[in-house]
Design a protein around this motif. Structure first.
Motif, short mmCIF file in Angstrom:
data_model
loop_
_atom_site.label_atom_id
_atom_site.label_comp_id
_atom_site.label_asym_id
_atom_site.label_seq_id
_atom_site.Cartn_x
_atom_site.Cartn_y
_atom_site.Cartn_z
N ASP A 180 0.86 -1.18 0.00
CA ASP A 180 0.00 0.00 0.00
C ASP A 180 0.90 1.23 0.00
OD1 ASP A 180 -1.79 2.04 0.32
OD2 ASP A 180 -2.87 1.14 1.99
N THR A 181 1.16 1.76 -1.17
CA THR A 181 2.03 2.94 -1.28
C THR A 181 1.29 4.23 -0.97
OG1 THR A 181 1.69 2.83 -3.68
CG2 THR A 181 3.73 1.92 -2.81
N GLY A 182 0.07 4.10 -0.49
CA GLY A 182 -0.62 5.19 0.17
C GLY A 182 -1.22 6.27 -0.70
N MET A 183 -2.02 7.09 -0.04
CA MET A 183 -2.49 8.34 -0.63
C MET A 183 -1.48 9.40 -0.22
SD MET A 183 -6.29 9.98 -0.46
CE MET A 183 -6.74 11.34 -1.53
N ALA A 184 -1.06 10.21 -1.17
CA ALA A 184 -0.01 11.19 -0.91
C ALA A 184 -0.54 12.34 -0.05
CB ALA A 184 0.53 11.74 -2.23
N VAL A 185 0.07 12.52 1.12
CA VAL A 185 -0.24 13.66 1.99
C VAL A 185 0.92 14.63 1.90
CG1 VAL A 185 -0.70 14.42 4.35
CG2 VAL A 185 -1.61 12.22 3.55
N VAL A 186 0.64 15.85 1.50
CA VAL A 186 1.68 16.87 1.33
C VAL A 186 1.34 18.07 2.20
CG1 VAL A 186 2.86 18.40 -0.29
CG2 VAL A 186 2.13 16.11 -1.03
N ILE A 187 2.29 18.46 3.05
CA ILE A 187 2.14 19.66 3.87
C ILE A 187 3.20 20.66 3.42
CG2 ILE A 187 2.22 20.62 6.21
CD1 ILE A 187 1.44 17.84 7.25
N LEU A 188 2.77 21.85 3.09
CA LEU A 188 3.69 22.92 2.70
C LEU A 188 3.57 24.07 3.69
CD1 LEU A 188 3.16 23.07 -1.17
CD2 LEU A 188 5.14 22.12 0.04
N GLU A 189 4.64 24.33 4.41
CA GLU A 189 4.72 25.50 5.30
C GLU A 189 5.45 26.59 4.51
OE1 GLU A 189 5.77 24.40 9.47
OE2 GLU A 189 5.74 22.37 8.65
N ILE A 190 4.71 27.58 4.08
CA ILE A 190 5.20 28.57 3.11
C ILE A 190 5.48 29.90 3.79
CG2 ILE A 190 4.65 29.76 0.96
CD1 ILE A 190 2.59 27.46 0.45
N GLY A 191 6.69 30.39 3.63
CA GLY A 191 7.05 31.69 4.19
C GLY A 191 6.25 32.81 3.55
N ASN A 192 5.89 33.80 4.35
CA ASN A 192 5.05 34.89 3.84
C ASN A 192 5.79 35.82 2.88
OD1 ASN A 192 6.66 36.02 5.83
ND2 ASN A 192 5.08 37.42 6.58
N GLU A 193 7.08 35.61 2.71
CA GLU A 193 7.84 36.42 1.77
C GLU A 193 8.05 35.69 0.44
OE1 GLU A 193 11.41 38.08 3.51
OE2 GLU A 193 10.46 38.11 5.49
N ILE A 194 7.36 34.56 0.26
CA ILE A 194 7.47 33.79 -0.98
C ILE A 194 6.44 34.26 -2.00
CG2 ILE A 194 7.14 31.49 -2.00
CD1 ILE A 194 9.68 31.59 -0.46
N PHE A 195 6.89 34.41 -3.24
CA PHE A 195 5.98 34.67 -4.37
C PHE A 195 6.16 33.53 -5.36
CE2 PHE A 195 5.21 36.24 -8.67
CZ PHE A 195 3.92 36.74 -8.54
N PHE A 196 5.07 32.87 -5.71
CA PHE A 196 5.14 31.75 -6.64
C PHE A 196 4.93 32.22 -8.08
CE2 PHE A 196 3.84 29.17 -2.85
CZ PHE A 196 4.98 28.36 -2.81
N GLU A 197 5.71 31.63 -8.98
CA GLU A 197 5.47 31.81 -10.41
C GLU A 197 5.40 30.43 -11.05
OE1 GLU A 197 8.71 34.01 -12.06
OE2 GLU A 197 10.10 32.32 -11.99
N GLY A 198 4.76 30.36 -12.21
CA GLY A 198 4.62 29.08 -12.89
C GLY A 198 3.22 28.51 -12.72
N ALA A 199 3.13 27.20 -12.81
CA ALA A 199 1.83 26.52 -12.71
C ALA A 199 1.25 26.71 -11.31
CB ALA A 199 2.00 25.04 -13.01
N PRO A 200 -0.08 26.64 -11.17
CA PRO A 200 -0.68 26.70 -9.84
C PRO A 200 -0.08 25.65 -8.91
CG PRO A 200 -2.37 26.87 -11.53
CD PRO A 200 -1.10 26.55 -12.24
N LEU A 201 0.02 26.00 -7.65
CA LEU A 201 0.71 25.16 -6.67
C LEU A 201 0.14 23.74 -6.64
CD1 LEU A 201 2.90 25.17 -4.47
CD2 LEU A 201 1.13 25.87 -2.84
N SER A 202 -1.17 23.60 -6.60
CA SER A 202 -1.76 22.27 -6.52
C SER A 202 -1.42 21.42 -7.74
CB SER A 202 -3.28 22.37 -6.35
OG SER A 202 -3.87 23.03 -7.46
#
Length: 279
Positions: free
Chosen positions: A68-90
């Protein structure tokens, strides 16, 4: 402000998923070794030895440590000074999962809840995000098998039930589960918050190293007493009756409403897989 391309998140999820699928955490391995030393001769000790040997083979052969290789659980603790570019995070997270489960030849276990039609790539992941201070991202990846997930429970206790009610709920959940979650188990507990928030706290508790304790003395006491009572049940490894039914109990907490005392108990089997990376 720090700019991060979500492709970096995708690649980090990919690395973490491949690593987690074939390796127990070091604290889990240590806990299994300790349980083996503590256990009396018999079926439970034999089974513990088999679990340890299985983990060694999986690591050496780079094969899944559990079918059972499981359902993937992902936790992201994101700094408030981060700006993402590119594809949507999810989308980036799910692409990392998709690639890893394909390249690792991991079982794809995610399906529609009604039709039961498989999504074929183990997505979507269960994604949780937290905004924290700073310009770093902490990624936690945990594949969660459902033999143990199915044995989990949520209680909405009365405030008057207090500490004793919390401990009783933890022990009762494990007692009802019996051998079904493949003990020795690791127990994550959420205390407080809301109905939904409490369950997340329990899940997050499972990402802690086995054997660590809350920095609150009263909650650490709950962890210790619950573990003691669970191991007094005598269920033992794989239900073969022994001294070690649980490797550890970890509790996370949050303030709650004056009228409630939510308690969530999330059970993890002996196969504790969790990888953390900072970006």
């Amino acid at each position: 402000m720090r700019i991060v391309n979500t492709k970096d998140i995708e690649n980090a999820v990919y690395r973490a998923a491949l690593t987690a699928g074939v390796n127990l955490t070091s604290s889990c391995r240590d806990a299994l070794e300790s349980a083996y030393s503590e256990e009396d001769e018999g079926a439970a000790k034999f089974a513990l030895g088999e679990l340890i040997e299985n983990s060694e083979i999986a690591k050496k052969m780079q094969m899944p440590v559990c079918q059972d290789t499981g359902m993937a659980v992902v936790i992201l603790e994101i700094g408030n000074e981060i700006f993402f570019e590119g594809a949507p995070l999810s989308l980036a997270v799910n692409e990392g999962v998709r690639r890893a489960y394909r390249d690792g030849y991991f079982r794809k276990s995610v399906c529609d809840p009604i039709t039961r039609v498989n999504t074929t790539d183990n997505t979507p992941a269960a994604l949780h995000t937290e905004i924290v201070a700073g310009d770093k991202i902490k990624l936690t990846f945990m594949p969660k098998g459902f033999g143990s997930e199915n044995m989990s429970a949520l209680y909405m206790l009365k405030p008057a039930q207090g500490v004793q009610g919390i401990i009783d709920s933890i022990v009762e959940t494990v007692k009802k589960a019996g051998s079904r979650p493949c003990p020795p188990i690791y127990v994550g507990v959420g205390i407080g918050g809301t109905f939904d928030g409490c369950a997340y706290l329990a899940k997050k508790a499972l990402t802690r190293d086995i054997g660590t304790h809350s920095d609150r003395a009263d909650i650490a006491a709950i962890e210790n007493e619950a573990l003691k009572r669970i191991n007094e049940l005598g269920t033992g490894c794989q239900g073969f009756h022994g001294k070690v039914t649980a490797l550890g109990v970890s509790c996370e907490w949050a303030p709650t409403h004056i009228a409630g005392l939510p308690v969530a108990v999330n059970i993890q089997c002996h196969c504790v897989r969790c990888v953390k990376e900072e970006l």
